[in-house]
Design a protein around this motif. Structure first.
Motif, mmCIF file in Angstrom:
data_model
loop_
_atom_site.group_PDB
_atom_site.id
_atom_site.type_symbol
_atom_site.label_atom_id
_atom_site.label_comp_id
_atom_site.label_asym_id
_atom_site.label_seq_id
_atom_site.Cartn_x
_atom_site.Cartn_y
_atom_site.Cartn_z
ATOM 1 N N THR A 77 0.576 -1.094 -0.280
ATOM 2 C CA THR A 77 -0.173 -0.206 0.273
ATOM 3 C C THR A 77 0.461 1.031 0.455
ATOM 4 O O THR A 77 0.468 2.067 -0.605
ATOM 5 C CB THR A 77 -1.022 0.010 1.620
ATOM 6 O OG1 THR A 77 -1.511 -1.285 1.145
ATOM 7 C CG2 THR A 77 -1.723 1.499 0.888
ATOM 8 N N THR A 125 0.220 6.342 -12.534
ATOM 9 C CA THR A 125 -1.243 6.132 -11.882
ATOM 10 C C THR A 125 -2.082 5.978 -13.733
ATOM 11 O O THR A 125 -1.916 6.400 -14.249
ATOM 12 C CB THR A 125 -2.124 7.176 -11.457
ATOM 13 O OG1 THR A 125 -1.467 8.981 -12.401
ATOM 14 C CG2 THR A 125 -1.258 7.547 -10.374
ATOM 15 N N MET A 177 3.325 1.911 -1.501
ATOM 16 C CA MET A 177 3.680 2.069 -2.871
ATOM 17 C C MET A 177 2.536 3.266 -3.767
ATOM 18 O O MET A 177 2.911 3.266 -4.557
ATOM 19 C CB MET A 177 4.216 1.187 -3.980
ATOM 20 C CG MET A 177 2.732 0.753 -4.160
ATOM 21 S SD MET A 177 3.017 -0.690 -5.512
ATOM 22 C CE MET A 177 3.060 0.393 -7.277
ATOM 23 N N ALA A 178 1.645 3.607 -3.259
ATOM 24 C CA ALA A 178 1.027 4.796 -4.243
ATOM 25 C C ALA A 178 1.482 5.642 -3.779
ATOM 26 O O ALA A 178 1.840 6.391 -2.476
ATOM 27 C CB ALA A 178 -0.477 4.116 -3.753
ATOM 28 N N ASP A 179 0.750 6.966 -4.443
ATOM 29 C CA ASP A 179 1.273 8.038 -4.487
ATOM 30 C C ASP A 179 0.672 8.664 -2.431
ATOM 31 O O ASP A 179 -0.457 8.853 -2.284
ATOM 32 C CB ASP A 179 0.410 8.834 -5.477
ATOM 33 C CG ASP A 179 1.025 10.829 -5.233
ATOM 34 O OD1 ASP A 179 1.371 10.750 -4.363
ATOM 35 O OD2 ASP A 179 0.953 11.016 -6.101
ATOM 36 N N PRO A 180 1.241 9.001 -2.004
ATOM 37 C CA PRO A 180 1.128 9.793 -0.189
ATOM 38 C C PRO A 180 0.568 10.633 -0.545
ATOM 39 O O PRO A 180 -0.504 10.818 0.987
ATOM 40 C CB PRO A 180 2.652 10.096 -0.103
ATOM 41 C CG PRO A 180 3.406 9.920 -1.081
ATOM 42 C CD PRO A 180 3.186 9.105 -1.657
ATOM 43 N N LEU A 181 -0.549 11.267 -1.516
ATOM 44 C CA LEU A 181 -0.572 12.844 -1.404
ATOM 45 C C LEU A 181 -2.131 11.905 -2.146
ATOM 46 O O LEU A 181 -2.975 13.029 -2.170
ATOM 47 C CB LEU A 181 -0.397 13.865 -1.866
ATOM 48 C CG LEU A 181 0.898 14.502 -1.664
ATOM 49 C CD1 LEU A 181 1.388 14.996 -2.518
ATOM 50 C CD2 LEU A 181 0.648 15.179 -0.097
ATOM 51 N N TRP A 182 -2.621 11.067 -2.825
ATOM 52 C CA TRP A 182 -3.846 10.453 -3.585
ATOM 53 C C TRP A 182 -4.322 8.797 -2.965
ATOM 54 O O TRP A 182 -4.796 8.792 -2.115
ATOM 55 C CB TRP A 182 -3.532 10.672 -4.481
ATOM 56 C CG TRP A 182 -5.257 10.363 -5.361
ATOM 57 C CD1 TRP A 182 -5.505 9.633 -6.398
ATOM 58 C CD2 TRP A 182 -5.667 11.306 -4.689
ATOM 59 N NE1 TRP A 182 -6.908 9.036 -6.545
ATOM 60 C CE2 TRP A 182 -7.515 10.988 -5.792
ATOM 61 C CE3 TRP A 182 -6.741 12.265 -4.065
ATOM 62 C CZ2 TRP A 182 -8.668 10.618 -5.952
ATOM 63 C CZ3 TRP A 182 -7.970 12.577 -4.303
ATOM 64 C CH2 TRP A 182 -8.751 12.636 -5.694
ATOM 65 N N GLU A 183 -3.608 8.350 -3.688
ATOM 66 C CA GLU A 183 -4.283 6.792 -4.139
ATOM 67 C C GLU A 183 -3.656 6.189 -2.152
ATOM 68 O O GLU A 183 -4.551 5.376 -2.232
ATOM 69 C CB GLU A 183 -3.054 5.954 -4.979
ATOM 70 C CG GLU A 183 -4.373 6.500 -5.878
ATOM 71 C CD GLU A 183 -4.355 5.511 -6.877
ATOM 72 O OE1 GLU A 183 -2.870 4.967 -7.227
ATOM 73 O OE2 GLU A 183 -4.886 4.782 -7.447
ATOM 74 N N ARG A 184 -2.342 6.523 -1.297
ATOM 75 C CA ARG A 184 -2.281 5.313 -0.318
ATOM 76 C C ARG A 184 -3.756 5.579 0.631
ATOM 77 O O ARG A 184 -3.305 4.677 1.072
ATOM 78 C CB ARG A 184 -1.086 6.064 -0.073
ATOM 79 C CG ARG A 184 0.252 5.663 0.874
ATOM 80 C CD ARG A 184 1.429 5.853 1.652
ATOM 81 N NE ARG A 184 1.904 6.160 0.489
ATOM 82 C CZ ARG A 184 3.050 6.661 0.493
ATOM 83 N NH1 ARG A 184 3.434 6.371 1.215
ATOM 84 N NH2 ARG A 184 4.332 6.208 -0.304
ATOM 85 N N GLU A 185 -3.955 6.737 0.732
ATOM 86 C CA GLU A 185 -5.118 6.680 1.434
ATOM 87 C C GLU A 185 -6.218 6.170 1.156
ATOM 88 O O GLU A 185 -7.115 4.544 2.149
ATOM 89 C CB GLU A 185 -5.643 8.244 1.687
ATOM 90 C CG GLU A 185 -4.522 9.309 2.328
ATOM 91 C CD GLU A 185 -5.654 10.007 3.319
ATOM 92 O OE1 GLU A 185 -6.899 9.567 3.476
ATOM 93 O OE2 GLU A 185 -5.041 10.875 3.504
ATOM 94 N N VAL A 186 -6.187 4.822 0.128
ATOM 95 C CA VAL A 186 -7.304 4.079 -0.473
ATOM 96 C C VAL A 186 -6.860 2.624 -1.290
ATOM 97 O O VAL A 186 -7.796 1.613 -0.307
ATOM 98 C CB VAL A 186 -7.558 4.452 -1.693
ATOM 99 C CG1 VAL A 186 -9.212 4.255 -1.999
ATOM 100 C CG2 VAL A 186 -8.157 6.357 -1.974
ATOM 101 N N GLN A 187 -5.457 2.911 -1.045
ATOM 102 C CA GLN A 187 -5.204 1.339 -1.795
ATOM 103 C C GLN A 187 -5.240 0.704 -0.422
ATOM 104 O O GLN A 187 -4.575 0.332 0.093
ATOM 105 C CB GLN A 187 -3.973 1.376 -2.567
ATOM 106 C CG GLN A 187 -4.103 0.382 -3.761
ATOM 107 C CD GLN A 187 -1.557 0.392 -3.825
ATOM 108 O OE1 GLN A 187 -1.673 1.704 -4.263
ATOM 109 N NE2 GLN A 187 -2.085 -0.829 -4.983
#
Lengths: 394, 160, 389, 158
Positions: free
Chosen positions: C128, C246, C130-140
């Motif tokens: 998790t 992305t 690895m996702a962008d800390p400013l967007w997807e990390r909160e969701v993935q």
């Protein structure tokens, strides 16, 4: 190497203590663009740039697979491929050269970035480089490893803190002419000695500052390099080597791995007397004591005589072998980036493009990068321009 | 700030987001190292690993000889006393470390100590900044109920 | 055929037994196990090896620059070395690295080591991250996703559901023949379809385990290969294809890195009918839904023909096109080692000494893949015969 | 910190360590613009002038064309479900160190004027969800320019 490989373009950011307004993409993209403009290349596998090598650190980026976000900037949106060297940037240069010399690629772009300012302290990151059973939870980090090596070195050879301070003074002096340098200007020996104590004998100004920045490079095989530029810079020697992991297993006042890395690079480049045969050297000095220590490891002078060589002025601008005309890492480059910054600086020198800090008739350059605690791992590269290739030594 | 003539960008959109990189870990020392670590806890014994091939006695112990890659199975007691060979005085504090490590007050000394009978040096701490190279030191152990099979079961080393 | 300055051969293979628990050893000892085996397999003396390539994902074990510590177990003391990582593809990438480093003439012998000790970290959190800390990390949620399953079900209906389960059963059957595999379970299609839902329609038995393991392969120059006892397996080609950070999640077709890699590899190596020309395929299959989709992409099957192939048993060890005789990634997944294990297993099949899971035929060409990052693919082609440069 | 007994009954050392490295992620002017717009309950991407694709999250360069985007684009306030899944597997959110509560549903929402991305779906019953169904965003009351300002997506009433 079975094919000749040259660096044909290199750009770097200004290095700063905290690039708060830029994320990695903003740091890196303008460099890539400049490299493409220089070379007229585009991201077209097989016809333009074939492949990408990145260099970054998952811990510092606080991101698993920290090369992921870099893909967009090095052509992976065009079905390109990318690989990450998770080590010092000089290693990334050698690795990219291997990809080309192997015949698999003709042109490779190298993109390295580092932002030591993102984490609250870089010591928190290097804390994790120590294994958890016997070392980490003593509260260990790279800074303390530097302290142990510094004390070991000055004690072994009777070097004084005053002498070490001169290294910081010269670095800042040289760096003042380098527009990309971070910590520059007039620093006096006293300023260094009086600066905040960190780990004895290292004071704040003995130590490289927290730093953010990036470097982009393009490497190409001979034929294409000739088409791209009339001033290719050839990679004619390479070597790297690991020493023992535990500091207690090593004699910290000397460096087996640097010696091995250097001489394998020299052997390949046909160099027998580095002090004589190099015109300029860019070496990674994270703390002042490393300047003389690396001199010895690099075979510029015999063990114990590093400080003497420094003070002789022969490694100053205008000396027999100017070392770090750019100011070097003491003027600010993040961990793991120094090696490729050194490579870029050598590239400028060998093309006569180091405005303001150009070494006269620089044809053959020594490039050094290091990784791991207290220089456990070293990479040494030999770079030459066409003149040196012709065997002409100025 | 990064600018481009293609897209309007605004300085006020540049800010910093605080965040963590938070991942839990469990480090297993393995059977061989566990024996040595548990000896710290139960017997206040410092065990190094002896390579039968090159006869080096390694501390920290390890199950492979780094030099000849031969398997190491023998643990031998070293120390407890030793000689300070390298040292550096630590003058800064790292808040993060305090959460996980029993830290000493600064300034303290981080030292490489050649324990009697060992071929390599152990990394450990000595309170204050007065210790010198060549000084003889001995371990200061945590009380029996506080030792947990970690190198920090030795709180620090102190002058003999 | 890709340009290649000089030939590179695999002359030694070492692999740990991949297990869910290896609390008896630490990371260094795990790596050393694989190194010890590759030295025994190749009859090569460690001191004669020029260079070590080390790869894993640091945040799975929480050790910064682990190659420094691992000098204690990978034999890199006093040697040249590289640390190369690219995510799940890491194992495949270090094979490309070793290939480059030998073919370039820089080194005559390179030992590539991929490893992971999954039990020491929290794999899904690590992924998790690895996702962008400013967007997807909160969701993935790591790689635990049923989105491919939903798409396959929409396209092919219930047969896809059955085939995904059947493919998982085949992997279990193969894994039971491979004593190094982690999950060597006896399961039926029903067991799979009734196992716990992780991310609907992805079920527990569709998903790979978290394993601990290491794999080391010795790559050598042609000259050196001749001197070594093992039957050399030749590196023919490799292709690495990435995609944007992305990607366009809506039209996944846009994301066919597998098909693109296969297209390039086949064109360069004169492969017109992969099912006929390639003897065995070791595919990186983190979950059976992906496997079902991807095998079609790699084989360039347009209309889900792979679904019938699965149900016909074509992918069995003695089938028309053996797929993952080793049991695949759904049976063992020490992530940093997983993709190099694919190469090792493909090489073993060419050598003909894979053991119980050896395919019952001479393998001339073998293909293996690595998967990672944001839909990255690394494709390797290995051969029994030297490639004509 | 401490030890445990393994299957063979041996006591072995197991050090438990909850890493939590604090840091500050710079947004830069492009990602920052998108995040700031979340405060106004708006989703903004940017458009590549060459291929015309809407990039979301907004990018510094179009990965496919390698051209710099030329305009900001406000995305529609509704979308379609491209695909979804229901997550029953609890994991620690690395940004907070807190374990996520399960089950939760993630979806890939496709927006009519381009762009598609992962997010939360607030409907947890897979029977009610299907690719192609219309969804609308649900915003938090307190918004602070972070992804979670957008709480998630629910099926549109129609």
């Amino acid at each position: 190497m079975l094919r000749n490989v040259a660096i044909v373009s290199a750009h770097q950011t200004k290095f700063e203590e905290n690039k708060a307004d830029e994320r990695f993409q903003e740091m890196c993209y303008p460099l890539v663009r400049r490299c493409l403009d220089d070379t007229g290349l585009d991201f077209i596998p097989g016809r333009g740039i074939d492949f990408a090598v990145t260099c970054s650190d998952d811990f510092f980026d606080q991101r698993t697979i920290s090369d992921g976000p870099m893909g967009d900037l090095v052509g992976t949106g065009r079905w390109g491929g990318e690989e990450k060297v998770a080590c010092d940037g000089a290693e990334a240069i050698q690795y990219a050269a291997a990809g080309i010399a192997s015949g698999h690629y003709d042109i490779v772009i190298v993109l390295a970035h580092g932002k030591e300012s993102q984490v609250d302290s870089r010591n928190i990151v290097t804390f994790h480089a120590f294994e958890p059973f016997y070392t980490r939870f003593l509260g260990m980090d790279y800074t303390q490893a530097l302290g142990l090596q510094a004390e070991s070195y000055i004690n072994r050879w009777g070097v004084t803190e005053k002498q070490l301070a001169k290294v910081a003074v010269r670095a800042a002096k040289n760096g003042a002419k380098n527009p990309n340098a971070q910590r520059t200007g007039k620093i006096k020996v006293d300023d260094v000695i009086k600066s905040k104590a960190v780990v004895s004998p290292i004071k704040e100004l003995d130590l490289y500052p927290v730093s953010d920045g990036a470097v982009c490079m393009i490497l190409a095989e001979e034929k294409k390099a000739r088409v791209i530029t009339d001033k290719p810079v050839w990679i004619t020697g390479y070597g790297n080597c690991y020493d023992s992991y535990y500091l207690g297993d090593r004699n910290l006042y000397e460096s087996m791995s640097l010696k091995k890395a250097a001489w394998s690079a020299y052997r390949i480049a046909g160099i027998t007397d580095p002090m004589e045969e190099f015109d300029v050297a860019e070496i990674s000095v994270q703390a002042t004591y490393q300047e003389p220590l690396w001199y010895e490891g690099l075979g510029l002078v015999e063990p114990g005589k590093g400080m003497e060589l420094f003070e002789s002025g022969e490694t100053d601008m205008g000396g027999r072998l100017p070392v770090n005309p750019s100011g070097g890492q003491l003027c600010g480059n993040p961990l793991l980036l120094s090696g490729i910054v050194r490579g870029a600086e050598a590239f400028y020198q060998l093309r006569g493009e180091a405005k303001g800090y150009q070494v006269k008739d620089a044809d053959r350059a020594l490039v050094h990068g290091t990784a791991g605690p207290a220089g456990q791992f070293h990479t040494v590269l030999v770079l030459e321009n066409d003149k040196a290739q012709g065997g002409v030594k100025s | 700030m990064y600018t481009t003539d293609k897209l309007p960008l605004d300085q006020k959109d540049c800010f910093g987001k605080r965040g963590l990189m938070s991942i839990p870990y469990r480090y297993f020392a393995g059977v061989f190292l566990s024996r040595a670590l548990i000896a710290l806890r139960d017997e206040k014994k410092i065990l190094g690993a002896r390579c039968e091939k090159c006869d080096r006695v390694y501390f920290p112990p390890r199950s492979r000889c780094e030099r000849d890659f031969s398997k190491i199975t023998e643990l031998v007691e070293v120390g407890p006393e030793g000689t300070v060979e390298e040292l550096t005085v630590v003058n800064y504090e790292e808040e993060y470390f305090k959460k996980f490590c029993p830290m000493l007050d600064i300034p303290y000394t981080m030292a490489l100590i050649k324990l009697d009978g060992a071929s390599t040096k152990i990394l450990h701490r000595i309170p204050g900044d007065k210790v010198k190279r060549g000084d003889r030191v001995r371990p200061k152990w945590l009380d029996d109920d506080r030792r947990e099979a970690m190198i920090t079961d030795i709180e620090y080393f102190e002058k003999v | 055929m890709t340009k290649r300055t000089r030939n590179v051969a695999i002359s030694g293979i070492g692999q740990t037994r991949h297990r869910g628990h290896r609390e008896d050893i630490n990371m260094v000892e795990l790596v050393a196990e694989a190194v010890e085996e590759v030295l025994a397999d190749s009859k090569m003396d460690l001191k004669d090896i020029d260079c070590i390539v080390h790869g894993n994902m640091e945040l799975f074990e929480g050790v910064h620059q682990p190659d420094m510590w691992h000098v204690l177990g990978d034999g890199a003391y006093g040697k040249a070395g590289f640390r190369i990582t690219t995510g799940g593809t890491t194992g495949a990438t270090i094979v490309c690295s070793a290939d480059h480093l030998v073919a370039s003439g820089m080194y005559d012998s390179v030992l590539a080591i991929g490893w992971e000790k999954q039990e020491e970290g929290m794999t899904t959190t690590g992924i998790t991250n690895m996702a962008d800390p400013l967007w997807e990390r909160e969701v993935q949620t790591g790689a635990i996703t049923g989105t491919h399953g939903v798409m396959m079900m929409n396209k092919f209906g219930e047969p896809a559901n059955q085939a995904a389960a059947e493919l998982r059963v085949l992997m279990a059957d193969n894994a039971r023949k491979n004593y190094k595999a982690h999950l060597r379970i006896e399961i039926t299609r029903q067991d799979v379809l009734e196992s716990r839902v992780l991310a609907w329609p992805l079920r527990l038995l569709h998903m790979c385990p978290e394993s601990n393991g290491a794999c080391a392969i010795l790559f050598v120059s042609e000259e050196l290969a001749k001197k070594l006892p093992q039957k050399p397996v030749w590196m023919h080609d490799h292709v690495t294809v990435h995609r944007q950070e992305t990607f366009d999640l809506v039209n996944m077709g846009d994301l066919d890195t597998h098909g693109e890699a296969a297209r390039v590899l086949y064109a360069r190596n004169g492969i017109v009918d992969p099912i006929k020309q390639i003897g065995v395929f070791e595919m990186y299959d983190p979950q059976s839904w992906w496997a079902l989709d991807w095998v079609g992409k790699f084989l360039m099957l347009e209309n889900g023909e792979q679904i019938d192939m699965v149900l016909n048993g074509d992918f069995a060890i003695d089938g028309r096109f053996p797929l993952n005789p080793s049991g695949g990634v759904v049976s063992s997944n020490p992530i940093g080692a997983t993709a190099i294990i694919r190469v090792a297993e493909a090489a073993l099949q060419i050598r003909g000494n894979a053991g119980e899971h050896q395919v019952p035929k001479d393998v001339e060409l073998a293909m293996s893949t690595g998967f990672g990052g944001t839909f990255w693919t690394v494709l390797h082609l290995l051969g029994a015969e030297k490639p004509d440069k | 910190m401490g030890t445990k007994t393994d299957k063979e009954g041996r006591e072995i050392v197991e050090i438990r360590y909850e890493m939590a490295i604090p840091g500050t992620f710079a947004t830069g002017p492009i990602m920052g613009h998108m995040l700031n717009k979340l405060k106004d309950k708006e989703l903004w991407g940017n458009r590549c002038g060459k291929c015309g694709n809407v990039l979301f999250p907004p990018k510094i360069v179009c990965p496919k064309c390698f051209e710099e985007p030329t305009e900001w684009v406000k995305l529609d306030e509704w979308g379609y479900i491209a695909t979804f899944d229901v997550v029953h597997f609890p994991t620690v959110n690395p940004l907070t160190g807190i374990m996520r509560e399960v089950p939760y549903t993630t979806l890939i929402v496709a927006l009519p004027n381009g762009g598609g991305f992962f997010h939360f779906c607030l409907e947890h019953d897979p029977e009610k969800l299907a690719p192609g169904k219309r969804v609308v965003p649900v915003w938090k009351e307190e918004r602070e320019a972070r992804p979670s300002d957008l709480e998630g997506w629910v099926l549109a009433e129609d």
